[in-house]
Write an enzyme that holds these catalytic residues in place. Structure first.
Site, PDB file in Angstrom:
ATOM      1  N   CYS A  77     -10.904 -13.628 -20.235  1.00 24.92           N
ATOM      2  CA  CYS A  77      -9.627 -14.195 -20.411  1.00 24.92           C
ATOM      3  C   CYS A  77      -9.538 -15.215 -21.730  1.00 24.92           C
ATOM      4  O   CYS A  77     -10.925 -15.498 -22.178  1.00 24.92           O
ATOM      5  CB  CYS A  77      -9.073 -15.057 -19.249  1.00 24.92           C
ATOM      6  N   GLU A  92     -17.844 -15.458 -16.120  1.00 24.14           N
ATOM      7  CA  GLU A  92     -18.494 -15.899 -17.663  1.00 24.14           C
ATOM      8  C   GLU A  92     -18.628 -17.416 -17.742  1.00 24.14           C
ATOM      9  O   GLU A  92     -19.764 -17.315 -18.277  1.00 24.14           O
ATOM     10  CB  GLU A  92     -17.420 -15.495 -18.567  1.00 24.14           C
TER      11      GLU A  92
END
Length: 149
Positions: A87, A59
């Site tokens: 996360c 990401e």
């Protein structure tokens, strides 16, 4: 009846290709792409081992590539497709990028942002869709960790 070839499944398949690349490089198999107006502008997969960098999640790398492509730190018109729930670190980066939408495949039962900060981790305007191609995303991760044991 018109079929939308640019569906969430279509783009998740592209993210899965990135996850397979990570798997082949012995990285945790997470892949991400960033899309704007049905065009992929960034692709990335986990590269923490290669770069010796704990922040080199798919990401984060995809956000950086998309921002560079657009010449903007804000991605409010973009969608991130990622094979695993982000996360908390990645959710924070997504918050600051003001990403328009996040679509993820498998839920992260141990480290997913929704376990820690469900309502405040992402920007208030960010839309979230989960469970797209969940089985395929989960299976790749399961196979990777079985291989490691």
């Amino acid at each position: 009846m018109e079929i939308d070839i640019f569906s969430d499944e279509y783009f998740m398949r592209e993210a899965l290709k990135e996850a397979v690349s990570a798997y082949e490089e012995d990285e945790v198999p997470v892949g991400a792409i960033v899309v704007i107006r049905n065009k992929i502008i960034a692709k990335a997969h986990n590269s923490t081992e290669l770069l010796h960098d704990v922040t080199a999640h798919a990401e984060i790398l995809a956000i950086t590539a998309a921002s560079n492509h657009l010449g903007s730190k804000y991605l409010n018109k973009c969608t991130l497709y990622v094979t695993l729930e982000p996360c908390l670190m990645c959710a924070g980066a997504l918050f600051w990028s003001q990403i328009g939408k996040v679509v993820y495949g498998a839920r992260d039962e141990k480290r997913g942002y929704s376990l820690f900060a469900k309502h405040n981790a992402l920007h208030p305007k960010t839309k979230v869709t989960s469970g797209i191609m969940q089985d395929e995303c989960s299976e790749l991760l399961s196979n990777f960790f079985k291989k490691k044991r």
